[in-house]
Design a protein around this motif. Sequence first.
Motif, PDB file in Angstrom:
ATOM      1  N   VAL A 132       0.888  -1.167   0.000  1.00  0.00           N
ATOM      2  CA  VAL A 132       0.000   0.000   0.000  1.00  0.00           C
ATOM      3  C   VAL A 132       0.924   1.214   0.000  1.00  0.00           C
ATOM      4  N   PHE A 180      -5.255   4.946  -1.078  1.00  0.00           N
ATOM      5  CA  PHE A 180      -5.830   3.607  -0.922  1.00  0.00           C
ATOM      6  C   PHE A 180      -6.435   3.502   0.474  1.00  0.00           C
ATOM      7  N   GLY A 181      -7.696   3.083   0.539  1.00  0.00           N
ATOM      8  CA  GLY A 181      -8.344   2.915   1.843  1.00  0.00           C
ATOM      9  C   GLY A 181      -8.762   4.220   2.486  1.00  0.00           C
ATOM     10  N   HIS A 210     -14.438   1.870   5.353  1.00  0.00           N
ATOM     11  CA  HIS A 210     -14.801   0.557   4.807  1.00  0.00           C
ATOM     12  C   HIS A 210     -14.394  -0.556   5.763  1.00  0.00           C
ATOM     13  N   ASP A 240     -12.671  -4.312   5.139  1.00  0.00           N
ATOM     14  CA  ASP A 240     -11.948  -4.834   3.979  1.00  0.00           C
ATOM     15  C   ASP A 240     -12.747  -5.858   3.175  1.00  0.00           C
ATOM     16  N   LEU A 287      -1.278  -4.994   8.857  1.00  0.00           N
ATOM     17  CA  LEU A 287      -0.643  -3.907   8.105  1.00  0.00           C
ATOM     18  C   LEU A 287       0.647  -3.537   8.820  1.00  0.00           C
ATOM     19  N   THR A 304      -4.147   5.828  10.780  1.00  0.00           N
ATOM     20  CA  THR A 304      -5.315   5.050  10.358  1.00  0.00           C
ATOM     21  C   THR A 304      -6.367   5.137  11.460  1.00  0.00           C
ATOM     22  N   TRP A 357      -6.298  -5.771  12.673  1.00  0.00           N
ATOM     23  CA  TRP A 357      -7.661  -5.419  13.059  1.00  0.00           C
ATOM     24  C   TRP A 357      -8.644  -6.500  12.637  1.00  0.00           C
ATOM     25  N   HIS A 394     -12.558   1.018   8.926  1.00  0.00           N
ATOM     26  CA  HIS A 394     -11.360   1.840   9.049  1.00  0.00           C
ATOM     27  C   HIS A 394     -11.204   2.748   7.838  1.00  0.00           C
ATOM     28  N   ALA A 417      -7.833   5.313   5.956  1.00  0.00           N
ATOM     29  CA  ALA A 417      -6.451   5.817   6.003  1.00  0.00           C
ATOM     30  C   ALA A 417      -6.499   7.325   5.784  1.00  0.00           C
ATOM     31  N   ARG A 454       4.639   7.151   1.789  1.00  0.00           N
ATOM     32  CA  ARG A 454       4.164   6.218   2.827  1.00  0.00           C
ATOM     33  C   ARG A 454       4.076   4.840   2.184  1.00  0.00           C
ATOM     34  N   MET A 494       3.255   0.723   3.202  1.00  0.00           N
ATOM     35  CA  MET A 494       2.808  -0.262   4.188  1.00  0.00           C
ATOM     36  C   MET A 494       2.677  -1.607   3.470  1.00  0.00           C
ATOM     37  N   ARG A 503       0.667  -5.379   3.520  1.00  0.00           N
ATOM     38  CA  ARG A 503      -0.609  -5.838   4.076  1.00  0.00           C
ATOM     39  C   ARG A 503      -0.913  -7.279   3.689  1.00  0.00           C
TER      40      ARG A 503
HETATM   41  C1  SIN Z   1      -6.325  -0.212   4.117  1.00  0.00           C
HETATM   42  O1  SIN Z   1      -7.473   0.127   3.941  1.00  0.00           O
HETATM   43  O2  SIN Z   1      -6.006  -1.383   4.274  1.00  0.00           O
HETATM   44  C2  SIN Z   1      -5.229   0.832   4.175  1.00  0.00           C
HETATM   45  C3  SIN Z   1      -5.051   1.346   5.557  1.00  0.00           C
HETATM   46  C4  SIN Z   1      -3.885   2.271   5.654  1.00  0.00           C
HETATM   47  O3  SIN Z   1      -3.124   2.424   4.708  1.00  0.00           O
HETATM   48  O4  SIN Z   1      -3.722   2.881   6.713  1.00  0.00           O
END
Ligand code: SIN
Length: 286
Positions: free
Chosen positions: A86, A98-99, A103, A105, A118, A130, A253, A260, A262, A271, A273, A275
């Motif tokens: 991500v 993204f995110g 939502h 997931d 993550l 987040t 989570w 959640h 972002a 940034r 991440m 996942r």
């Molecule tokens: C996600 O929705 O999985 C992304 C969350 C994030 O990047 O903090």
Amino acid sequence: MRYRRIQVRQMCGAGGGEITGVNLAAGVDDETLAEIRRALLENLVVTIPDQPLDDSALAAFSARLGPFGIEPFVEGSETHPNVIAVVKEADETTRFNFGGNWHSDWSFQDTPPSFTLLHARELPPVGGDTLFANQYLAWESLSAGMQRMLSGLRGMHSARRPYGPQSVFRQGILRSMKIRTGEEALAERAHPIARRHGETGRTALFANRGYTIRLEDMTEAESAGLLDYLHEHSIRPEFIIRVVWRPGMLTIWDNRAVQHMAVNDYHGHRREMHRTTIKGEEPLAA
Ligand code: SIN
């Protein structure tokens, strides 16, 4: 019941637990793993700081929590297909990340992920947090009349808005991510709005702005009033758990109990991440 192998510090009134006393890269025994899982079910979101995990170690630890989920619209890495990156680059200053919409997931799947893991690889100097919203509290704080009405309803979940043919991701936004869009995102799947968690037995509100596009047997226009109310209600400040990242932190989570998003507030900084998701059960009606 107290913990023997780990320490857990509650993060916010709505939940969240910071776990210390573990080194995931070195491997965890079954008792420690069971305590991490219990902390996750009790706190909905757990952070585990200072975990220098590469993709092999992230995938290996994830697999201890259950079989991997299916990543429908984002390609995994070549070496670790169950790990997705991500990424938002420093020069990507669009309002899309993204995110970035509330939502749960992949809630449009038949068996949406139970857990998401993550891991923070590169972070902006500030921002990029987040937010999570506790959906047990969202359900419990509705009136008895509203709960009765919702108990018979199912929401229609679809990936159409973010990943359908009209998606903004078609324009090459987020170039370092391997995002697919297309007709397959138009499918819809019904899930109960009042969802019973398969492990805790608790009821959670299960409707999110990202993927719940209408109510079953109703048009989008007919559904909009009630869904808008639920979407706003589900993210009230007292339900929020905020994760402020540090490099090397792992957050896990429970998608059955939280939504959640972002926060996209770090323009000009990169940034990254990594996942994984864990396959969940078919959502059960409460
Ligand atoms: C996600 O929705 O999985 C992304 C969350 C994030 O990047 O903090």
